[in-house]
Design a protein around this motif. Structure first.
Motif, PDB file in Angstrom:
ATOM      1  N   ALA A   1      59.475 -11.197  36.986  1.00 38.54           N
ATOM      2  CA  ALA A   1      58.204 -10.809  37.588  1.00 38.54           C
ATOM      3  C   ALA A   1      58.421  -9.948  38.819  1.00 38.54           C
ATOM      4  CB  ALA A   1      57.397 -12.058  37.944  1.00 38.54           C
ATOM      5  N   ALA A   2      59.450 -10.300  39.617  1.00 39.51           N
ATOM      6  CA  ALA A   2      59.742  -9.522  40.813  1.00 39.51           C
ATOM      7  C   ALA A   2      60.168  -8.105  40.443  1.00 39.51           C
ATOM      8  CB  ALA A   2      60.819 -10.197  41.641  1.00 39.51           C
ATOM      9  N   MET A   3      60.992  -7.996  39.394  1.00 38.43           N
ATOM     10  CA  MET A   3      61.445  -6.668  38.985  1.00 38.43           C
ATOM     11  C   MET A   3      60.288  -5.839  38.432  1.00 38.43           C
ATOM     12  SD  MET A   3      65.074  -7.797  37.252  1.00 38.43           S
ATOM     13  CE  MET A   3      65.578  -6.153  36.768  1.00 38.43           C
ATOM     14  N   ASP A   4      59.374  -6.488  37.714  1.00 39.83           N
ATOM     15  CA  ASP A   4      58.196  -5.775  37.223  1.00 39.83           C
ATOM     16  C   ASP A   4      57.395  -5.199  38.397  1.00 39.83           C
ATOM     17  OD1 ASP A   4      56.126  -4.877  35.614  1.00 39.83           O
ATOM     18  OD2 ASP A   4      55.074  -6.783  35.702  1.00 39.83           O
ATOM     19  N   LEU A   5      57.204  -5.985  39.458  1.00 43.77           N
ATOM     20  CA  LEU A   5      56.482  -5.514  40.637  1.00 43.77           C
ATOM     21  C   LEU A   5      57.228  -4.380  41.338  1.00 43.77           C
ATOM     22  CD1 LEU A   5      55.279  -8.945  42.028  1.00 43.77           C
ATOM     23  CD2 LEU A   5      53.807  -7.110  41.211  1.00 43.77           C
ATOM     24  N   LEU A   6      58.562  -4.484  41.373  1.00 43.21           N
ATOM     25  CA  LEU A   6      59.352  -3.419  41.981  1.00 43.21           C
ATOM     26  C   LEU A   6      59.187  -2.110  41.206  1.00 43.21           C
ATOM     27  CD1 LEU A   6      62.556  -5.443  42.840  1.00 43.21           C
ATOM     28  CD2 LEU A   6      61.140  -4.223  44.500  1.00 43.21           C
ATOM     29  N   ALA A   7      59.137  -2.227  39.888  1.00 37.22           N
ATOM     30  CA  ALA A   7      58.928  -1.024  39.075  1.00 37.22           C
ATOM     31  C   ALA A   7      57.580  -0.398  39.396  1.00 37.22           C
ATOM     32  CB  ALA A   7      59.021  -1.380  37.590  1.00 37.22           C
ATOM     33  N   GLN A   8      56.561  -1.233  39.559  1.00 36.39           N
ATOM     34  CA  GLN A   8      55.248  -0.721  39.900  1.00 36.39           C
ATOM     35  C   GLN A   8      55.233  -0.108  41.302  1.00 36.39           C
ATOM     36  OE1 GLN A   8      51.919  -3.383  38.965  1.00 36.39           O
ATOM     37  NE2 GLN A   8      53.321  -4.558  37.647  1.00 36.39           N
ATOM     38  N   CYS A   9      55.982  -0.700  42.228  1.00 32.61           N
ATOM     39  CA  CYS A   9      56.073  -0.148  43.589  1.00 32.61           C
ATOM     40  C   CYS A   9      56.676   1.243  43.560  1.00 32.61           C
ATOM     41  CB  CYS A   9      56.915  -1.066  44.481  1.00 32.61           C
ATOM     42  SG  CYS A   9      56.073  -2.586  44.967  1.00 32.61           S
ATOM     43  N   GLN A  10      57.741   1.400  42.757  1.00 34.19           N
ATOM     44  CA  GLN A  10      58.348   2.728  42.699  1.00 34.19           C
ATOM     45  C   GLN A  10      57.390   3.743  42.069  1.00 34.19           C
ATOM     46  OE1 GLN A  10      61.500   3.975  39.972  1.00 34.19           O
ATOM     47  NE2 GLN A  10      62.760   4.373  41.773  1.00 34.19           N
ATOM     48  N   GLU A  11      56.684   3.317  41.020  1.00 35.48           N
ATOM     49  CA  GLU A  11      55.732   4.224  40.390  1.00 35.48           C
ATOM     50  C   GLU A  11      54.618   4.613  41.374  1.00 35.48           C
ATOM     51  OE1 GLU A  11      54.051   6.731  37.806  1.00 35.48           O
ATOM     52  OE2 GLU A  11      55.993   5.719  37.583  1.00 35.48           O
ATOM     53  N   GLY A  12      54.152   3.640  42.155  1.00 37.38           N
ATOM     54  CA  GLY A  12      53.139   3.932  43.153  1.00 37.38           C
ATOM     55  C   GLY A  12      53.646   4.882  44.214  1.00 37.38           C
ATOM     56  N   ALA A  13      54.893   4.683  44.644  1.00 42.22           N
ATOM     57  CA  ALA A  13      55.475   5.563  45.650  1.00 42.22           C
ATOM     58  C   ALA A  13      55.627   6.976  45.115  1.00 42.22           C
ATOM     59  CB  ALA A  13      56.831   5.011  46.091  1.00 42.22           C
ATOM     60  N   ILE A  14      55.995   7.098  43.821  1.00 39.09           N
ATOM     61  CA  ILE A  14      56.129   8.429  43.225  1.00 39.09           C
ATOM     62  C   ILE A  14      54.768   9.125  43.161  1.00 39.09           C
ATOM     63  CG2 ILE A  14      56.660   9.627  41.064  1.00 39.09           C
ATOM     64  CD1 ILE A  14      58.874   7.509  40.635  1.00 39.09           C
ATOM     65  N   GLN A  15      53.711   8.389  42.766  1.00 42.16           N
ATOM     66  CA  GLN A  15      52.375   8.976  42.733  1.00 42.16           C
ATOM     67  C   GLN A  15      51.920   9.395  44.134  1.00 42.16           C
ATOM     68  OE1 GLN A  15      49.446   6.616  40.667  1.00 42.16           O
ATOM     69  NE2 GLN A  15      50.936   5.950  39.135  1.00 42.16           N
ATOM     70  N   MET A  16      52.210   8.537  45.092  1.00 48.60           N
ATOM     71  CA  MET A  16      51.854   8.849  46.476  1.00 48.60           C
ATOM     72  C   MET A  16      52.587  10.108  46.928  1.00 48.60           C
ATOM     73  SD  MET A  16      52.347   6.560  49.946  1.00 48.60           S
ATOM     74  CE  MET A  16      52.262   5.055  48.990  1.00 48.60           C
ATOM     75  N   GLY A  17      53.849  10.178  46.610  1.00 54.03           N
ATOM     76  CA  GLY A  17      54.637  11.345  47.000  1.00 54.03           C
ATOM     77  C   GLY A  17      54.136  12.618  46.352  1.00 54.03           C
ATOM     78  N   SER A  18      53.717  12.520  45.082  1.00 51.73           N
ATOM     79  CA  SER A  18      53.198  13.704  44.393  1.00 51.73           C
ATOM     80  C   SER A  18      51.934  14.208  45.086  1.00 51.73           C
ATOM     81  CB  SER A  18      52.897  13.365  42.927  1.00 51.73           C
ATOM     82  OG  SER A  18      54.070  12.977  42.256  1.00 51.73           O
ATOM     83  N   LEU A  19      51.054  13.296  45.493  1.00 53.33           N
ATOM     84  CA  LEU A  19      49.827  13.675  46.177  1.00 53.33           C
ATOM     85  C   LEU A  19      50.126  14.323  47.523  1.00 53.33           C
ATOM     86  CD1 LEU A  19      46.742  13.688  46.290  1.00 53.33           C
ATOM     87  CD2 LEU A  19      46.837  11.352  47.166  1.00 53.33           C
TER      88      LEU A  19
END
Length: 915
Positions: A34-52
């Motif tokens: 579960a922790a790794m799943d959340l970490l994957a989502q954190c990275q995806e969120g950071a990538i989206q944030m960075g793209s914006l």
């Protein structure tokens, strides 16, 4: 970055922080998947944030580098958790990790590289699979990102301006200039279309003035600026009416309720400025209820708006119109070529024809225009700059179409005879910058623009359309007389008190009552037990005068910001009563105890406000009571003078027409109607009432001064002789004699001249005249006052010093020519009473350029002593124009009179949006 985008980025940060909390919990629960799943989502969120961020700030933005480091940290924690599990793990999102344990990287972003890196080699005994440690590292990285977003990413605001009339752009321009100069703001000027209203209220001709704006203003076409897509952070409007305007309307797509759907901060800035007051029509406009903010000239103007509007809405920052006037008058631009020849070597007079003036009395307004044109004809030293209000012609077409041909003929004459310059340019401020003085109405915002620019204002009386003759000063000076004959004191000539030492109507100046020159602040002086009390009209205090000066001011509670506080003053014994019009209470002043009391709750009986007009019913003293009648129905408020207690009475006469005047014959009270012809004879002791309504054939009413036929105000006052009641006309076409035994009414031919209209424009008259009868009032004493042109009310016989005693039945004051007569009613005898002032003294007391009122600052008003020709010739009677004094006066009515209103408004809204 747009504000909404930054808000989205900040929401991403908040979600990451919440995810970090959950990661910590899952690690501590020994649930690495579960922790790794959340970490994957954190990275995806950071990538989206960075793209914006990259799309708006570029790939070199400091926040991008911090996000890259954050992704490496996330990747590292993810990898360590994967090594500790000893194998491949399916994420909760259903996406597999790479075989080497890494998170799948995104594409199309500089952050994608962080996802391709190998996890760091874990040192023996140094497990990161500790919730607290992982959380601490993630939180530290996120705090650095959050700080960078706050400080390194600047919000770029989008602000839209929605003017509709190019001529009203000056009400928004300085705010636009401030927004346009702001490197963190994109400002768009989007002129919107508008329609004329047809007489039935439907939409008429369509107008779009986007091509008429100054060339330095970049205009965006309204069809290409799609609100639902652009969603500006703030928008400014100058039309508050929405569907509530009966002359024009902006396109309904741009009503304030529609704009607010797509705009965070909607700001209304008035299209007008004021010299001190505001029209009641501006109290509740539809846009006020959708706007987030309303810009006002100064804090004092909050009181002119509806009380239910939140105080926080109002920004007392001044006016952008003042900003522009100050800037352009300090450095005028080049004179248009077409104007230069007619302006060369001449003083230029700006002539303002306003909508208020047009609608007030259209026929006289047009006569005034012709008179002004005649005054300028042939002058080599003066140039007339005629600028009609931009909506004048459409207003005339909608509300006064029968006068359009006469107006068009005047316009044709002006242009063909080259009497001056006809200004229909969209930029009024540029025109003002080329003018030397103002001519026109006072109830227009143009006066304040000239005032703030330090240029003289000459305020017209629109009734005057001829040069003054020898005795025309009487029209302004002789203001009316009292029913009781106690006319030793009179207030005239702009709040100046005059006295007749012998009580013979030969008056001399006594003292000034006010610092203001406009008439109406005080309406009557009453002598009570050897003291002289001056009663207020527009003022909100009582004065005590003596020894040629104001000795004392008795302040009342300041309740009103508009003019017209009181309409009447009465004296009963030791008490002085002030009858209000707009003031919220009846005021009783005890002259013995020096005490002011307020009687509230009764105004709604005797005061009415309908169709923009104030009406106050008739009043009278009866014994120890003050009676105040309704102007619309049969109610009467009775106030006991000693106790101050009030009670409600009624004549029980249905459809009475209200009461405009009351007269007491010693037994019965005669109530004259405001509307219709029902005369009520009422006994206040037993309550019995009788009605007389059979006026002679051919009787009708014609309003003054405009002359339209009406059913209102037939009679002004009653006088008594034997069995007859004599009725003087207010707007009626006859004097009447009523037989109180038979009820028969006949026309009565007066022995004095009975005029149908005023002598000329200097003798402004709202009524034809008044009887001032003599009779006893059952042992009471009372003094009444009313302004010129309104009915004067019943008083006891005194006769002291008048030379009348019982020789004459009554007096009659002819308002139309300011003549005053003693009359024997039944015999038809009369004599004119000489009313004299010293004209040299009157001239010495003429104000000239002076502070006029709380609602009109420094100006000179047109009258018999200061005609338009006098002003053009430089022969002003009274104080000469003083520019510095005018500027000091105008500082009182505007915040930021240094020209910085626009900057202050933009700065405030920007802070509201970015804090």
């Amino acid at each position: 970055m747009r504000r909404e985008q930054k808000k989205q980025v900040q929401e991403f940060v908040e979600l990451l922080g919440q995810a970090h909390e959950e990661i910590k919990k899952q690690i501590e629960k020994k649930n690495p998947a579960a922790a790794m799943d959340l970490l994957a989502q954190c990275q995806e969120g950071a990538i989206q944030m960075g793209s914006l961020i990259e799309a708006t700030e570029g790939d070199g933005a400091p926040t991008i580098q911090l996000l890259e480091s954050y992704c490496e940290l996330v990747y590292g924690i993810y990898g360590e958790l994967g090594q500790e599990t000893g194998g491949r793990i399916e994420t909760g999102a259903g996406e597999p990790a790479d075989e080497d344990g890494s998170i799948q990287g995104g594409t199309g972003s500089v952050l994608a590289d962080a996802a391709d890196r190998q996890p760091p080699v874990q040192a023996a005994g140094k497990s990161l699979a500790n919730g607290g440690k992982a959380y601490k590292k993630l939180r530290s990285a996120l705090l650095r990102i959050e700080s960078s977003i706050r400080h390194d990413i600047k919000v770029r605001l989008e602000v839209a301006f929605f003017p509709y009339k190019a001529s009203m752009w000056d009400s928004l321009e300085s705010v636009w200039l401030a927004a346009d100069a702001d490197p963190d703001c994109d400002a768009y000027v989007v002129p919107i279309p508008y329609y004329d209203r047809n007489r039935d209220g439907t939409l008429g001709a369509w107008h779009y003035e986007g091509n008429d704006f100054p060339p330095y203003v970049p205009v965006t076409y309204y069809e290409t600026y799609r609100l639902e897509e652009r969603r500006p952070d703030a928008a400014y409007i100058h039309n508050p009416y929405d569907q509530g305007n009966y002359v024009t309307t902006v396109d309904p797509r741009f009503y304030s309720a529609e704009l607010k759907k797509y705009i965070d901060k909607l700001v209304y800035i008035p299209y007008y400025t004021t010299t001190g007051g505001m029209a009641e029509a501006q109290e509740r406009c539809l846009a006020y209820y959708y706007a987030d903010y309303i810009v006002i000239q100064a804090e004092k103007y909050r009181k002119f708006f509806a009380p239910e509007l939140a105080d926080e809405k109002f920004l007392p920052f001044g006016s952008p119109k003042f900003d522009r006037a100050i800037r352009m008058c300090a450095q005028p631009g080049p004179v248009p070529e077409s104007w230069a020849e007619r302006m060369r070597g001449r003083k230029v007079y700006f002539y303002n024809t306003s909508i208020n003036g047009l609608l007030g009395d259209t026929a006289r307004f047009l006569e005034k225009m012709a008179y002004v044109f005649r005054c300028f004809q042939g002058r080599e030293d003066a140039c007339l700059m005629w600028r009609p209000h931009p909506l004048l012609e459409s207003t005339m077409d909608s509300l006064r179409p029968e006068y359009r041909p006469a107006y068009d003929e005047l316009k044709r004459m002006f242009t063909e005879m080259r009497l001056g310059i006809y200004d229909d340019t969209p930029d009024i401020t540029e025109t003002i910058s080329h003018c030397d003085a103002y001519l026109g109405d006072e109830a227009t915002s143009v006066t304040s623009l000239f005032g703030i620019a330090g240029k003289p204002l000459f305020i017209f009386n629109n009734n005057i359309n001829t040069a003054p003759e020898e005795d025309d000063w009487r029209g302004e000076i002789v203001r009316g007389f009292q029913i009781d004959g106690q006319d030793r004191w009179t207030i005239t000539q702009g709040n100046k008190l005059y006295r007749s030492p012998e009580n013979d109507y030969h008056y001399r100046f006594y003292c000034d009552l006010s610092e203001y020159a406009a008439a109406g602040y005080y309406i009557r002086a009453l002598e009570i037990d050897g003291k002289v009390y001056v009663c207020p009209g527009n003022a909100q205090d009582i004065l005590v005068v003596g020894e040629g000066k104001v000795q004392r001011r008795i302040p009342l509670e300041h309740q009103l910001e508009q003019y017209g506080a009181f309409s009447m003053a009465w004296n009963i014994g030791q008490y002085l009563f002030l009858v209000p019009m707009r003031y919220p209470d009846i005021v009783r002043y005890d002259t013995v105890r020096d005490k002011v009391d307020y009687i509230n709750g009764g105004n709604e009986v005797f005061v009415d406000y309908t169709d923009g007009k104030w009406r106050v019913g008739g009043s009278c003293v009866w014994g120890e009571y003050l009676l105040l009648a309704s102007p619309v129905d049969n109610r009467i408020l009775a106030i006991h003078s000693e106790s101050g207690k009030a009670g409600l009475l009624t004549t029980e006469v249905e459809d009475s027409g209200g009461c405009i005047a009351m007269a007491y014959d010693g037994t019965d009270m005669w109530l004259l109607p405001y509307s219709g012809t029902k005369i009520t004879r009422w006994n206040p002791g037993n309550g019995k009432a009788e009605v007389y309504a059979d006026v002679p054939e051919g009787f009708f009413c014609r309003e003054l001064p405009r002359g339209y036929e009406t059913v209102e105000r037939p009679f002004s006052q009653a006088a008594f002789s034997g069995k007859y009641v004599f009725l003087s006309p207010y707007w009626g076409n006859m004097f009447l004699r009523l037989d109180r035994e038979t009820g028969e009414m006949r026309e009565w031919k007066p022995p004095f001249p009975a005029l149908d209209r005023e002598k000329n424009g200097y003798f402004l008259a709202g009524a034809k005249g008044n009887f001032l009868p003599y009779y006893a009032i059952g042992g009471s004493g009372g003094n009444g006052a009313a302004p010129m042109g309104s009915p004067l009310h019943c008083e006891p016989e005194d006769g002291s010093g008048t030379g009348m005693g019982t020789q004459w039945d009554c007096r009659y004051f002819s308002v139309l020519d300011r003549k005053f007569y003693d009359v024997r009613l039944e015999t038809g005898e009369c004599r004119e009473v000489s009313v004299d002032f010293d004209t040299k003294e009157l001239r010495a007391q003429t104000a000239g350029f002076w502070e006029q009122s709380e609602w009109l600052q420094y100006a000179c008003k047109e009258d018999a002593f200061n005609s338009l020709t006098d002003f053009l010739d430089g022969n002003v009677t009274g104080a000469a124009f003083h520019r510095e004094r005018q500027l000091r006066d105008y500082e009182k009515i505007a915040a930021n009179y240094d020209g910085t209103c626009g900057e202050k408004v933009h700065g405030f809204i920007k802070d509201e949006l970015t804090q």
